[in-house]
Scaffold this motif. Structure first.
Motif, PDB file in Angstrom:
ATOM      1  N   LEU A   1      17.417 -10.976  -6.235  1.00  0.00           N
ATOM      2  CA  LEU A   1      16.472 -12.480  -6.393  1.00  0.00           C
ATOM      3  C   LEU A   1      15.051 -12.175  -6.609  1.00  0.00           C
ATOM      4  CD1 LEU A   1      18.395 -14.129  -3.335  1.00  0.00           C
ATOM      5  CD2 LEU A   1      18.452 -14.509  -5.910  1.00  0.00           C
ATOM      6  N   ARG A   2      14.623 -10.790  -6.603  1.00  0.00           N
ATOM      7  CA  ARG A   2      13.080 -10.583  -6.636  1.00  0.00           C
ATOM      8  C   ARG A   2      12.640 -11.044  -8.103  1.00  0.00           C
ATOM      9  NH1 ARG A   2      16.051  -6.164  -8.365  1.00  0.00           N
ATOM     10  NH2 ARG A   2      15.189  -5.037  -9.971  1.00  0.00           N
ATOM     11  N   SER A   3      11.372 -11.320  -7.862  1.00  0.00           N
ATOM     12  CA  SER A   3      10.892 -12.354  -8.838  1.00  0.00           C
ATOM     13  C   SER A   3       9.289 -11.615  -9.287  1.00  0.00           C
ATOM     14  CB  SER A   3      10.769 -13.604  -8.771  1.00  0.00           C
ATOM     15  OG  SER A   3       9.796 -14.387  -9.748  1.00  0.00           O
ATOM     16  N   HIS A   4       8.888 -11.903 -10.687  1.00  0.00           N
ATOM     17  CA  HIS A   4       7.608 -11.496 -10.726  1.00  0.00           C
ATOM     18  C   HIS A   4       6.466 -12.676 -10.742  1.00  0.00           C
ATOM     19  CE1 HIS A   4       8.401  -7.199 -12.301  1.00  0.00           C
ATOM     20  NE2 HIS A   4       9.505  -7.685 -12.828  1.00  0.00           N
ATOM     21  N   ARG A   5       7.207 -13.816 -10.624  1.00  0.00           N
ATOM     22  CA  ARG A   5       6.487 -14.866 -10.299  1.00  0.00           C
ATOM     23  C   ARG A   5       5.587 -15.111  -9.238  1.00  0.00           C
ATOM     24  NH1 ARG A   5       9.800 -20.203 -11.144  1.00  0.00           N
ATOM     25  NH2 ARG A   5       7.878 -20.961 -11.054  1.00  0.00           N
ATOM     26  N   TYR A   6       5.903 -14.278  -8.233  1.00  0.00           N
ATOM     27  CA  TYR A   6       5.386 -14.627  -6.884  1.00  0.00           C
ATOM     28  C   TYR A   6       4.754 -13.230  -6.118  1.00  0.00           C
ATOM     29  CZ  TYR A   6       8.139 -18.875  -7.352  1.00  0.00           C
ATOM     30  OH  TYR A   6       8.614 -20.013  -7.618  1.00  0.00           O
ATOM     31  N   ALA A   7       3.735 -13.399  -5.382  1.00  0.00           N
ATOM     32  CA  ALA A   7       3.194 -12.355  -4.615  1.00  0.00           C
ATOM     33  C   ALA A   7       4.370 -11.755  -3.475  1.00  0.00           C
ATOM     34  CB  ALA A   7       2.047 -12.595  -4.159  1.00  0.00           C
ATOM     35  N   VAL A   8       4.897 -12.959  -2.952  1.00  0.00           N
ATOM     36  CA  VAL A   8       5.936 -12.351  -2.036  1.00  0.00           C
ATOM     37  C   VAL A   8       7.022 -13.480  -1.840  1.00  0.00           C
ATOM     38  CG1 VAL A   8       4.568 -13.839  -0.224  1.00  0.00           C
ATOM     39  CG2 VAL A   8       6.060 -11.724   0.493  1.00  0.00           C
ATOM     40  N   GLN A   9       8.164 -13.131  -1.558  1.00  0.00           N
ATOM     41  CA  GLN A   9       9.360 -14.130  -1.514  1.00  0.00           C
ATOM     42  C   GLN A   9       9.880 -14.204  -0.067  1.00  0.00           C
ATOM     43  OE1 GLN A   9      10.862 -12.214  -5.375  1.00  0.00           O
ATOM     44  NE2 GLN A   9      12.073 -14.119  -5.099  1.00  0.00           N
ATOM     45  N   VAL A  10      10.127 -15.132   0.547  1.00  0.00           N
ATOM     46  CA  VAL A  10      10.313 -15.373   1.918  1.00  0.00           C
ATOM     47  C   VAL A  10      11.598 -16.368   2.191  1.00  0.00           C
ATOM     48  CG1 VAL A  10       8.348 -14.595   2.810  1.00  0.00           C
ATOM     49  CG2 VAL A  10       8.707 -16.828   2.868  1.00  0.00           C
ATOM     50  N   ILE A  11      12.135 -16.590   3.429  1.00  0.00           N
ATOM     51  CA  ILE A  11      12.949 -17.587   3.729  1.00  0.00           C
ATOM     52  C   ILE A  11      12.152 -18.580   4.209  1.00  0.00           C
ATOM     53  CG2 ILE A  11      14.646 -18.520   5.224  1.00  0.00           C
ATOM     54  CD1 ILE A  11      14.863 -14.814   3.873  1.00  0.00           C
TER      55      ILE A  11
ATOM     56  N   TYR B   1       0.809  -0.983  -0.208  1.00  0.00           N
ATOM     57  CA  TYR B   1       0.148   0.112  -0.026  1.00  0.00           C
ATOM     58  C   TYR B   1       0.827   1.189  -0.004  1.00  0.00           C
ATOM     59  CZ  TYR B   1      -2.654   3.765   2.170  1.00  0.00           C
ATOM     60  OH  TYR B   1      -3.247   5.039   2.611  1.00  0.00           O
ATOM     61  N   LEU B   2       1.937   1.292   0.636  1.00  0.00           N
ATOM     62  CA  LEU B   2       2.954   2.399   0.895  1.00  0.00           C
ATOM     63  C   LEU B   2       3.642   2.592  -0.321  1.00  0.00           C
ATOM     64  CD1 LEU B   2       4.103   1.818   4.700  1.00  0.00           C
ATOM     65  CD2 LEU B   2       2.676   3.524   3.708  1.00  0.00           C
ATOM     66  N   CYS B   3       3.563   1.445  -1.152  1.00  0.00           N
ATOM     67  CA  CYS B   3       4.380   1.694  -2.594  1.00  0.00           C
ATOM     68  C   CYS B   3       3.629   2.046  -3.801  1.00  0.00           C
ATOM     69  CB  CYS B   3       5.079   0.583  -2.723  1.00  0.00           C
ATOM     70  SG  CYS B   3       6.458   0.221  -1.662  1.00  0.00           S
ATOM     71  N   GLY B   4       2.068   2.210  -3.438  1.00  0.00           N
ATOM     72  CA  GLY B   4       1.180   2.520  -4.223  1.00  0.00           C
ATOM     73  C   GLY B   4       0.970   1.298  -4.962  1.00  0.00           C
ATOM     74  N   TYR B   5       1.155   0.002  -4.527  1.00  0.00           N
ATOM     75  CA  TYR B   5       1.165  -1.104  -5.294  1.00  0.00           C
ATOM     76  C   TYR B   5       1.788  -1.238  -6.527  1.00  0.00           C
ATOM     77  CZ  TYR B   5      -2.754  -1.716  -1.727  1.00  0.00           C
ATOM     78  OH  TYR B   5      -3.348  -1.712  -0.433  1.00  0.00           O
ATOM     79  N   ARG B   6       3.161  -0.632  -6.545  1.00  0.00           N
ATOM     80  CA  ARG B   6       3.888  -0.719  -7.611  1.00  0.00           C
ATOM     81  C   ARG B   6       5.349  -1.072  -7.311  1.00  0.00           C
ATOM     82  NH1 ARG B   6       2.437   3.160 -11.447  1.00  0.00           N
ATOM     83  NH2 ARG B   6       3.920   2.319 -12.763  1.00  0.00           N
ATOM     84  N   GLY B   7       5.738  -1.876  -8.026  1.00  0.00           N
ATOM     85  CA  GLY B   7       7.113  -2.347  -8.075  1.00  0.00           C
ATOM     86  C   GLY B   7       7.532  -3.423  -6.978  1.00  0.00           C
ATOM     87  N   HIS B   8       8.634  -3.593  -6.646  1.00  0.00           N
ATOM     88  CA  HIS B   8       9.069  -4.418  -5.756  1.00  0.00           C
ATOM     89  C   HIS B   8       9.472  -3.774  -4.208  1.00  0.00           C
ATOM     90  CE1 HIS B   8       9.024  -7.498  -8.792  1.00  0.00           C
ATOM     91  NE2 HIS B   8       8.989  -8.574  -7.735  1.00  0.00           N
ATOM     92  N   ALA B   9       9.452  -4.377  -3.338  1.00  0.00           N
ATOM     93  CA  ALA B   9       9.981  -3.706  -2.073  1.00  0.00           C
ATOM     94  C   ALA B   9      10.351  -4.837  -0.970  1.00  0.00           C
ATOM     95  CB  ALA B   9       9.033  -2.848  -1.389  1.00  0.00           C
ATOM     96  N   ILE B  10      11.644  -4.558  -0.189  1.00  0.00           N
ATOM     97  CA  ILE B  10      11.954  -5.546   0.648  1.00  0.00           C
ATOM     98  C   ILE B  10      11.297  -4.959   2.063  1.00  0.00           C
ATOM     99  CG2 ILE B  10      14.035  -6.466   2.076  1.00  0.00           C
ATOM    100  CD1 ILE B  10      15.463  -6.106  -0.514  1.00  0.00           C
ATOM    101  N   PHE B  11      10.871  -5.894   2.873  1.00  0.00           N
ATOM    102  CA  PHE B  11      10.577  -5.595   4.276  1.00  0.00           C
ATOM    103  C   PHE B  11      11.515  -6.687   5.029  1.00  0.00           C
ATOM    104  CE2 PHE B  11       9.091  -6.825   8.448  1.00  0.00           C
ATOM    105  CZ  PHE B  11       8.952  -5.645   9.149  1.00  0.00           C
ATOM    106  N   MET B  12      12.145  -5.831   6.214  1.00  0.00           N
ATOM    107  CA  MET B  12      13.100  -6.738   7.126  1.00  0.00           C
ATOM    108  C   MET B  12      12.671  -6.237   8.427  1.00  0.00           C
ATOM    109  SD  MET B  12      16.839  -6.844   5.684  1.00  0.00           S
ATOM    110  CE  MET B  12      17.152  -7.858   4.175  1.00  0.00           C
ATOM    111  N   ASP B  13      12.429  -7.082   9.551  1.00  0.00           N
ATOM    112  CA  ASP B  13      12.278  -6.540  10.976  1.00  0.00           C
ATOM    113  C   ASP B  13      13.111  -5.360  11.267  1.00  0.00           C
ATOM    114  OD1 ASP B  13      10.307  -8.325  11.078  1.00  0.00           O
ATOM    115  OD2 ASP B  13      11.263  -9.603  12.873  1.00  0.00           O
ATOM    116  N   GLY B  14      14.210  -5.696  10.854  1.00  0.00           N
ATOM    117  CA  GLY B  14      15.405  -4.429  11.045  1.00  0.00           C
ATOM    118  C   GLY B  14      15.839  -4.113  12.406  1.00  0.00           C
TER     119      GLY B  14
END
Length: 224
Positions: free
Chosen positions: A93-103, A65-78
């Motif tokens: 490693l970002r991919s257009h095949r998935y909604a989200v990528q995780v470990i 939502y904060l990205c305006g539903y555009r592009g990719h973004a990384i979230f980390m606990d930080g």
């Protein structure tokens, strides 16, 4: 530009700034780090009891939502992490095949309590949401609206019911090494002090020394 959103909690302020320093200190490409801070979302509130361990337990899912539903973004606990690798390697490693990528961690035995004697709950996909690459344009990510994030149960978010297992891509385990659970290896990319930072939950291990070294470097000022 590598877009990173990182959790901020006033109880771990030093942890957040140390994490940002560790990312910038090793990045080979330009990065933008945006803190997820509770008081910057005055119009967004979880209804009923907030059962999150940190102030960003649920607001992390506002990243698309904060990205305006555009592009990719990384979230980390930080706030309880230390980046030991070049973040551009994870970004690549970002991919257009998935909604989200995780470990995709297998289930593991957790401690009953963690930082500040908080209860540590066991649930499926534990810690998967602590490092995520969102494909903000994917139609499933459009389910992560402020209204849904404010009202849906925690399991809907943290167990990825909003997208389903077949829309979850994997990432290398080295990008979410849990201190106190995973064996330390020199090639680790990200240390996650999930039981508490060294100043709260010291273990006297090499991971503690690495965090303290980064903290000291971050707070150092060279005299003129």
């Amino acid at each position: 530009m590598i877009r990173i959103f990182a959790g901020f909690d006033p109880n771990e302020s030093a942890g957040y700034h140390t994490f940002c320093h560790s990312v910038m200190n090793r990045a080979s490409e330009p990065v933008s780090i945006t803190p997820i801070i509770k008081n910057t979302f005055p119009e967004w509130q979880r209804e009923g009891k907030n059962d999150g361990a940190t102030e960003f337990s649920f607001s992390r899912f506002l990243v698309p939502y904060l990205c305006g539903y555009r592009g990719h973004a990384i979230f980390m606990d930080g706030a309880d992490m230390l980046c030991m690798g070049d973040i551009s390697e994870l970004w690549a490693l970002r991919s257009h095949r998935y909604a989200v990528q995780v470990i995709k961690r297998p289930e593991y035995k957790i401690q009953d309590v963690k930082m500040w004697d908080q209860a540590n709950r066991q649930y499926p996909k534990k810690n998967w949401s602590s490092v995520m690459i969102f494909n903000c344009e994917y139609h499933h990510a459009h389910e992560l609206t402020p209204e849904n994030v404010a009202t849906k149960p925690g399991s809907w978010m943290h167990q990825f019911e909003w997208c389903g297992d077949n829309k979850i891509g994997g990432l290398p385990a080295t990008w979410n090494t849990l201190v106190g659970h995973d064996k330390y290896h020199p090639n680790v990319k990200l240390l996650h002090y999930t039981n508490g930072l060294p100043d709260v939950h010291p273990t006297d291990g090499i991971e503690d020394n690495l965090w303290r070294k980064e903290f000291n470097t971050m707070t150092h000022v060279t005299p003129k």
